[in-house]
Write an enzyme that holds these catalytic residues in place. Structure first.
Site, PDB file in Angstrom:
ATOM      1  N   ASP A   1      40.554  25.882  -5.367  1.00 24.73           N
ATOM      2  CA  ASP A   1      40.881  24.506  -5.013  1.00 24.73           C
ATOM      3  C   ASP A   1      39.770  23.643  -5.615  1.00 24.73           C
ATOM      4  O   ASP A   1      38.741  24.161  -6.062  1.00 24.73           O
ATOM      5  CB  ASP A   1      40.991  24.323  -3.492  1.00 24.73           C
ATOM      6  CG  ASP A   1      41.828  23.068  -3.154  1.00 24.73           C
ATOM      7  OD1 ASP A   1      41.908  22.154  -4.000  1.00 24.73           O
ATOM      8  OD2 ASP A   1      42.379  22.998  -2.044  1.00 24.73           O
ATOM      9  N   TRP A   2      39.989  22.337  -5.634  1.00 22.41           N
ATOM     10  CA  TRP A   2      39.065  21.462  -6.382  1.00 22.41           C
ATOM     11  C   TRP A   2      37.679  21.431  -5.717  1.00 22.41           C
ATOM     12  O   TRP A   2      37.503  20.873  -4.639  1.00 22.41           O
ATOM     13  CB  TRP A   2      39.679  20.069  -6.483  1.00 22.41           C
ATOM     14  CG  TRP A   2      40.469  19.878  -7.768  1.00 22.41           C
ATOM     15  CD1 TRP A   2      40.308  18.857  -8.657  1.00 22.41           C
ATOM     16  CD2 TRP A   2      41.499  20.705  -8.316  1.00 22.41           C
ATOM     17  NE1 TRP A   2      41.169  19.029  -9.734  1.00 22.41           N
ATOM     18  CE2 TRP A   2      41.897  20.142  -9.550  1.00 22.41           C
ATOM     19  CE3 TRP A   2      42.100  21.900  -7.918  1.00 22.41           C
ATOM     20  CZ2 TRP A   2      42.885  20.706 -10.361  1.00 22.41           C
ATOM     21  CZ3 TRP A   2      43.091  22.467  -8.728  1.00 22.41           C
ATOM     22  CH2 TRP A   2      43.459  21.864  -9.925  1.00 22.41           C
TER      23      TRP A   2
END
Ligand code: BGC
Length: 724
Positions: free
Chosen positions: A266-267
């Site tokens: 995920d970012w």
């Protein structure tokens, strides 16, 4: 940067309301063996620096390519219910001069409420086609985290509390996307079931809960959907970050499940170079905002140093590059990808179909609905959700859409030349807002002076990225504070019902809200979720009977938050460091039914304007399996659809098992008087449980009860069988 090719409305029709047209694959015919041969050649030509350039982000939504060798950047976009607006290489949407207004599909919970896997495929086809037309290689969806608590701010993006329903819906979605030549990315792996402390919380759960509840959707995504990419979650699982989690990623996902694609973070979810390298991360994504430069990413320059020092073997980097190249080959980045289409009439038609089948009629006493178009002259339409555009709400799943029909717009179109609409705001949709006497009085006056009152209330969809805390209820990064109706809606609805007994309440939102104060007084209640670009039209057609509702709840609606399992026997949101899923496998109806707690509306519930009779149920027991047949008849006056749900109960087990578990369902469409035979086969998985002492799935011979019903609490036929 890749050329962005956009074909607007009507130009190219890829979809396919003919959902029978499920091509096996448009993904070309190259076998995996042939692909791996090409990958070998590509990797041999690459320098270490070039390889490392491919395993981390190099702009907000791309990872690096190798120009010298004709390897393009990998381009991604959110996801999961539309292709997000362009952010360029940074995060500046406003400065982009690109036509990026596409189709806003109903959000995940609405899709799941259709209980129609063919619509999962149709949904995926629209998304895949639009992502492709916009030059994306990966669309960051579906989101399939289990709905564990009503408070999770992202429930609207997810699908269900039930692993079986998730598993069935996710496969079509993924195939729909990937048949358009782009990759789906199933997220967030794993146990990202709350937004509070999502970036640090350590989730602890039993192996049984992991296997029975939290993993099956991901397993189906990999093994049945053939998903090309998976996103690791922000949180920790048993002490290790999910994105770099040896057990979850290396052992289960890539080992047991045989996942061949790439695991991206995920970012900003990577925390450590060595752990990410060792424990399964293939691609580190995030923004350069906090790290100043992409070369500072964990999987960037420091990896080159580690390999050069001999601390990390280059073959480990090769294995990650190989997975990335595999996805590139599968999505035709080196040959010709079929072209996509964007913002077409057909795509909007699919969005409408999903909204029509996803809205759930919760209550309808005395046939209040459907309304009669010709018998009504005035409607009081009340509540900000009647006029609000929802498409930009929610955080990363926000969509810029070519158009969005609000409830007000849909009803106005329906009423043209027939009835007038008196709109009253009723309440302010602002965090902390309380009942507003003046607005309530205006709403009451409108209700008194109208034939019908329609309140469109429920949750608010958080809008402004930079001000989440202002009004965000259904939004990324925040959970709701409680399940109470915010903004003084209880007072408003009670007053409106008193003023006009023909009051219909329409609820928008990603999940349940406490309606216990007025539900017994309300004649009709419809759950509309966030129904996408065509939501207002679908809503009007349902309210006026042009469409017969057929959605069913994909989650239990508790009466009060305190009765929901994560809050009564589990832990939520944990102590700030750790959250223990003491509710274990008793998530959703598995809890309510086993612990005999009456919900407001049970899992699987949803009314119709017609009625269905169940007859001739027969169950033939096989060897660790059973075949269920039954006849369903439309016993009413209008055509409609019923979701036949099959639940299994293990009558006696050495481990405690839920009162019932969904193990099969089918949605059937019937004309008045028509009957159909439904056949549902139950394999051994329908009877097994995960025995965490033996660390294996077990089918204990003995008697099982097979239940067929219209919801988890509306069982219409039951048969017992014995399995050897
Ligand atoms: C979200 C992901 C999303 C990513 C990129 C993260 O904050 O959790 O779901 O895909 O951002 O926008």
């Amino acid at each position: 940067m890749k050329r962005i090719q956009i074909k607007i409305a009507g130009a190219l029709a890829v979809l396919c309301l003919s959902m029978t047209n499920q091509k096996t694959s448009a993904q070309g015919s190259a076998t995996d063996a042939a692909i791996y041969k090409k990958i070998d050649v590509q990797i041999k030509q690459m320098t270490l620096e070039e390889k490392v350039g491919m395993i981390h982000g190099n702009s907000s939504f791309t990872s690096g390519g190798v120009q010298r060798l004709g390897i393009p950047e990998l381009t991604m976009s959110d996801g999961p219910h539309g292709v997000r607006m362009e952010h360029g290489r940074g995060w500046n949407a406003a400065s982009m001069h690109v036509f990026d207004s596409g189709t806003y599909l109903p959000t995940g919970v609405c899709l799941a409420s259709t209980w129609n896997p063919k619509l999962g495929y149709a949904f995926g086809s629209v998304l895949g086609s639009e992502a492709n037309a916009r030059g994306k290689d990966i669309i960051l969806g579906p989101g399939i985290n289990i709905i564990r608590t009503p408070l999770n701010g992202r429930n609207f993006e997810y699908q269900s509390e039930d692993p079986y329903l998730v598993s069935k819906m996710v496969v079509g979605y993924i195939k729909g996307v990937q048949d358009q030549g782009v990759a789906a990315c199933v997220k967030h792996y794993l146990a990202n079931n709350q937004e509070i402390k999502r970036g640090s919380i350590n989730v602890l759960m039993s192996e049984r809960a992991l296997r029975e509840i939290y993993l099956p959707g991901f397993k189906a995504a990999v093994q049945e959907g053939g998903v090309y990419s998976v996103m690791g979650a922000y949180n920790k699982f048993r002490g290790q970050w999910c994105t770099e989690n040896d057990y979850l990623v290396n052992k289960i996902l890539k080992g047991e499940f045989g996942f061949k694609g790439l695991l991206m973070s995920d970012w900003g979810a990577v925390h450590n170079t060595l752990e990410a390298l060792w424990y399964g991360t293939d691609l580190e994504m995030g923004t350069d905002l906090d790290k100043k430069a992409y070369s500072n990413f964990y999987l960037a320059d420091s990896v080159v140093t580690l390999v050069k020092k001999g601390i990390i073997d280059e073959s480990l980097i090769d294995s990650k590059v190989s997975r990335i190249l595999y996805v590139m080959h599968k999505t035709h980045m080196f040959d010709k990808r079929p072209s996509g289409s964007f913002s077409t009439k057909e795509h909007f038609a699919t969005a409408k179909k999903i909204a029509e089948e996803g809205m759930v009629l919760l209550k309808n006493s005395n046939n209040t609905l459907p309304l009669n178009k010709n018998g009504i002259k005035t409607i009081a339409l009340i509540g900000p959700n009647a006029t609000k555009l929802q498409s930009l709400g929610g955080g990363s799943s926000q969509v810029r859409t070519r158009y969005e029909i609000t409830p007000q717009a849909g009803l106005s179109k329906m009423g043209k030349g027939r009835f007038t609409i008196n709109y009253a705001e009723g309440y302010k949709q602002e965090r902390g807002a309380k009942a507003n006497e003046q607005l309530i009085n205006e709403a009451v006056t409108a209700a008194k002076n109208s034939d019908v009152a329609i309140v469109v209330g429920g949750w608010a969809h958080g809008y402004d990225f930079t001000k989440w805390s202002d009004n965000a209820y259904d939004a990324e990064g925040v959970d709701k504070d409680d399940m109470d109706m915010p903004f003084g809606q209880n007072e408003l609805i009670e007053a409106v019902i008193k003023a006009n007994p023909k009051t219909i309440v329409v609820l928008m939102g990603g999940g349940p809200i406490d309606i216990s104060k007025w539900i017994s007084a309300a004649p009709a209640v419809l759950q509309a979720w966030y129904p996408g670009s065509e939501g207002g039209n679908a809503l009007a057609e349902i309210l006026f009977g042009e469409v017969n509702p057929s959605g069913k709840l994909p989650m239990t609606f508790p009466k009060h938050l305190s009765e929901s399992p994560a809050h009564t026997i589990g832990e939520y949101p944990g102590d700030g460091v750790t959250v223990q899923y003491k509710d274990d496998i008793f998530v959703g109806y598995r809890y309510f039914d086993t612990y005999k707690v009456a919900p407001e509306f049970p899992f699987g519930h949803g009314l119709s304007y017609t009625s269905f009779g169940y007859s001739n149920m027969n169950v033939i027991a096989g060897n660790q399996s059973a075949l269920v047949t039954l006849t369903v008849t439309n016993t009413g006056k209008v055509q409609g659809a019923e979701v036949v749900q099959v639940y299994v109960k293990d009558d006696a087990s050495s481990f405690r098992r839920p009162e019932k578990e969904l193990k099969g369902f089918e949605k059937i469409f019937l004309k008045p008087g028509e009957s159909k035979t439904v056949t549902i086969s139950l394999g051994k998985e329908a009877f097994q449980y995960y025995n965490d002492v033996k660390a294996q799935w077990v089918l204990e011979p003995g008697s099982f009860t097979i239940m067929a019903g219209s919801s988890s609490r509306d069982i219409r036929a039951t048969k017992g069988i014995t399995l050897k």
